[in-house]
Motif scaffolding. Structure first.
Motif, PDB file in Angstrom:
ATOM      1  N   MET A   1      -6.152  12.720 -26.175  1.00  0.00           N
ATOM      2  CA  MET A   1      -5.508  11.582 -25.690  1.00  0.00           C
ATOM      3  C   MET A   1      -6.529  10.624 -25.121  1.00  0.00           C
ATOM      4  O   MET A   1      -7.327  11.017 -24.402  1.00  0.00           O
ATOM      5  N   PRO A   2      -6.263   9.476 -25.185  1.00  0.00           N
ATOM      6  CA  PRO A   2      -7.286   8.343 -24.450  1.00  0.00           C
ATOM      7  C   PRO A   2      -6.884   8.479 -22.910  1.00  0.00           C
ATOM      8  O   PRO A   2      -5.938   8.890 -22.406  1.00  0.00           O
ATOM      9  N   GLU A   3      -7.766   7.955 -22.291  1.00  0.00           N
ATOM     10  CA  GLU A   3      -7.708   7.736 -20.711  1.00  0.00           C
ATOM     11  C   GLU A   3      -6.465   6.843 -20.391  1.00  0.00           C
ATOM     12  O   GLU A   3      -6.195   5.779 -21.112  1.00  0.00           O
ATOM     13  N   PRO A   4      -5.888   7.238 -19.381  1.00  0.00           N
ATOM     14  CA  PRO A   4      -4.680   6.354 -18.919  1.00  0.00           C
ATOM     15  C   PRO A   4      -5.042   5.011 -18.701  1.00  0.00           C
ATOM     16  O   PRO A   4      -6.030   4.464 -18.325  1.00  0.00           O
ATOM     17  N   LYS A   5      -4.025   4.087 -19.325  1.00  0.00           N
ATOM     18  CA  LYS A   5      -4.098   2.540 -19.196  1.00  0.00           C
ATOM     19  C   LYS A   5      -3.255   2.340 -18.028  1.00  0.00           C
ATOM     20  O   LYS A   5      -1.971   2.220 -17.898  1.00  0.00           O
ATOM     21  N   VAL A   6      -4.070   2.006 -16.716  1.00  0.00           N
ATOM     22  CA  VAL A   6      -3.474   1.671 -15.490  1.00  0.00           C
ATOM     23  C   VAL A   6      -3.128  -0.054 -15.401  1.00  0.00           C
ATOM     24  O   VAL A   6      -4.105  -0.725 -15.813  1.00  0.00           O
ATOM     25  N   ARG A   7      -2.077  -0.355 -15.308  1.00  0.00           N
ATOM     26  CA  ARG A   7      -1.724  -1.719 -14.985  1.00  0.00           C
ATOM     27  C   ARG A   7      -2.083  -2.336 -13.644  1.00  0.00           C
ATOM     28  O   ARG A   7      -2.628  -3.228 -13.311  1.00  0.00           O
ATOM     29  N   LYS A   8      -1.487  -1.451 -12.676  1.00  0.00           N
ATOM     30  CA  LYS A   8      -2.015  -1.839 -11.090  1.00  0.00           C
ATOM     31  C   LYS A   8      -1.926  -0.587 -10.178  1.00  0.00           C
ATOM     32  O   LYS A   8      -1.347   0.354 -10.648  1.00  0.00           O
ATOM     33  N   PHE A   9      -2.445  -0.777  -9.068  1.00  0.00           N
ATOM     34  CA  PHE A   9      -2.581   0.088  -8.056  1.00  0.00           C
ATOM     35  C   PHE A   9      -1.637  -0.224  -6.792  1.00  0.00           C
ATOM     36  O   PHE A   9      -1.929  -1.731  -6.608  1.00  0.00           O
ATOM     37  N   ALA A  10      -1.199   0.229  -6.014  1.00  0.00           N
ATOM     38  CA  ALA A  10      -0.431  -0.204  -4.640  1.00  0.00           C
ATOM     39  C   ALA A  10      -0.718   0.946  -3.455  1.00  0.00           C
ATOM     40  O   ALA A  10      -0.467   2.042  -4.005  1.00  0.00           O
ATOM     41  N   ILE A  11      -1.122   0.469  -2.341  1.00  0.00           N
ATOM     42  CA  ILE A  11      -1.250   1.391  -1.289  1.00  0.00           C
ATOM     43  C   ILE A  11      -0.353   0.940  -0.295  1.00  0.00           C
ATOM     44  O   ILE A  11      -0.471  -0.509   0.058  1.00  0.00           O
ATOM     45  N   THR A  12       0.284   1.739   0.462  1.00  0.00           N
ATOM     46  CA  THR A  12       1.002   1.492   1.654  1.00  0.00           C
ATOM     47  C   THR A  12       0.793   2.369   2.768  1.00  0.00           C
ATOM     48  O   THR A  12       0.895   3.554   2.397  1.00  0.00           O
ATOM     49  N   ILE A  13       0.655   1.823   4.041  1.00  0.00           N
ATOM     50  CA  ILE A  13       0.362   2.683   5.080  1.00  0.00           C
ATOM     51  C   ILE A  13       1.466   2.055   6.168  1.00  0.00           C
ATOM     52  O   ILE A  13       1.418   0.990   6.532  1.00  0.00           O
ATOM     53  N   GLU A  14       1.996   3.129   6.816  1.00  0.00           N
ATOM     54  CA  GLU A  14       3.000   2.996   7.804  1.00  0.00           C
ATOM     55  C   GLU A  14       2.237   3.682   9.022  1.00  0.00           C
ATOM     56  O   GLU A  14       1.758   4.706   8.973  1.00  0.00           O
ATOM     57  N   GLU A  15       2.534   2.944   9.853  1.00  0.00           N
ATOM     58  CA  GLU A  15       2.011   3.551  11.516  1.00  0.00           C
ATOM     59  C   GLU A  15       3.358   3.663  12.249  1.00  0.00           C
ATOM     60  O   GLU A  15       3.999   2.619  12.601  1.00  0.00           O
ATOM     61  N   ILE A  16       3.818   4.735  12.761  1.00  0.00           N
ATOM     62  CA  ILE A  16       4.793   4.958  13.494  1.00  0.00           C
ATOM     63  C   ILE A  16       4.600   5.513  15.111  1.00  0.00           C
ATOM     64  O   ILE A  16       4.034   6.435  15.080  1.00  0.00           O
ATOM     65  N   TYR A  17       5.085   4.538  15.682  1.00  0.00           N
ATOM     66  CA  TYR A  17       4.840   4.828  17.053  1.00  0.00           C
ATOM     67  C   TYR A  17       6.087   5.403  17.799  1.00  0.00           C
ATOM     68  O   TYR A  17       5.984   6.246  18.832  1.00  0.00           O
ATOM     69  N   HIS A  18       7.253   5.280  17.386  1.00  0.00           N
ATOM     70  CA  HIS A  18       8.254   5.887  17.973  1.00  0.00           C
ATOM     71  C   HIS A  18       9.435   5.896  16.874  1.00  0.00           C
ATOM     72  O   HIS A  18       9.421   4.980  16.020  1.00  0.00           O
ATOM     73  N   ASP A  19      10.417   6.542  17.228  1.00  0.00           N
ATOM     74  CA  ASP A  19      11.687   6.865  16.304  1.00  0.00           C
ATOM     75  C   ASP A  19      12.832   6.878  17.222  1.00  0.00           C
ATOM     76  O   ASP A  19      13.789   7.792  17.062  1.00  0.00           O
ATOM     77  N   GLY A  20      12.764   6.161  18.315  1.00  0.00           N
ATOM     78  CA  GLY A  20      13.819   6.179  19.327  1.00  0.00           C
ATOM     79  C   GLY A  20      13.377   6.820  20.496  1.00  0.00           C
ATOM     80  O   GLY A  20      14.202   6.479  21.686  1.00  0.00           O
ATOM     81  N   GLY A  21      12.594   7.330  20.477  1.00  0.00           N
ATOM     82  CA  GLY A  21      12.118   8.220  21.810  1.00  0.00           C
ATOM     83  C   GLY A  21      10.954   7.607  22.287  1.00  0.00           C
ATOM     84  O   GLY A  21      10.688   6.379  21.917  1.00  0.00           O
ATOM     85  N   LYS A  22      10.361   8.021  23.413  1.00  0.00           N
ATOM     86  CA  LYS A  22       9.150   7.409  23.940  1.00  0.00           C
ATOM     87  C   LYS A  22       7.921   7.127  23.038  1.00  0.00           C
ATOM     88  O   LYS A  22       7.692   7.901  22.298  1.00  0.00           O
TER      89      LYS A  22
END
Length: 193
Positions: A1-22
């Protein structure tokens, strides 16, 4: 089969400092990279589909490299997972084609990670969201790293597309405290403990 045809990429980065605690000084980073690719099997049933896994391998390696770099390099990564959203003209099995190329790509980039890469997949239309499970890269039983990241793209997948996802994290849940095997106690013998 041929190389995959990519329409787009997306990168998401989260930085988490707390989830209710300190708040912590160094945030947990969770990241996802998504690739929207054409589904060569959309629209009709195909008995032979396995060859597309081989075609996806270079894309998986590129995605794993890009995501690990965005999170601070391979040595920063402690958790991973993968997933796929198949457009409505495809079938769930087309998402399963991502298991091997997505998982082995992360292991290759991260340097012989031992744990199985958790995975999920579904069929859906544009804007479909997917919760990608995450575990520790070397021991699936490390509870502090049991996590997930929701991913998706507003205009994908179209009916003839697949959204391929890789997720990585830099550590445990920010306030992990439910016991179990600790990352510091991993034996590294079997990918479980």
């Amino acid at each position: 089969m041929p190389e995959p045809k990519v329409r787009k990429f997306a990168i998401t980065i989260e930085e988490i400092y707390h989830d209710g605690g300190k708040p912590v000084a160094e945030p947990l980073k969770k990241g996802a990279i998504l690739a929207v690719v054409e589904n060569p099997f959309a629209g009709s049933y195909h008995e032979e589909i396995e060859g597309f896994m081989k075609d996806l391998e270079p894309l998986g390696v590129e995605m794993a490299r890009r995501l690990s770099e965005a999170l601070g390099g391979k040595d920063a990564i402690e958790g991973y997972g993968k997933g796929a959203i198949v457009g409505q003209a495809g079938e769930l099995e087309h998402g399963a084609l991502w298991h091997v190329p997505g998982g082995y790509a992360m292991r290759e980039i991260l340097g012989d990670a031992k744990a199985i890469v958790p995975s999920t997949k579904k069929v859906g239309g544009p804007g479909t969201r997917l919760d990608v499970p995450v575990t520790h890269i070397n021991a699936s039983y490390v509870r502090s790293h049991f996590d997930a990241m929701e991913v998706g793209i507003g205009d994908a997948p179209r009916a003839n597309e697949i959204v391929l996802a890789l997720v990585m994290t830099t550590g445990a849940r920010i306030h992990a405290r439910v016991g179990g095997l600790k990352a510091a106690d991993i034996k590294g013998e079997d990918g479980l403990r």
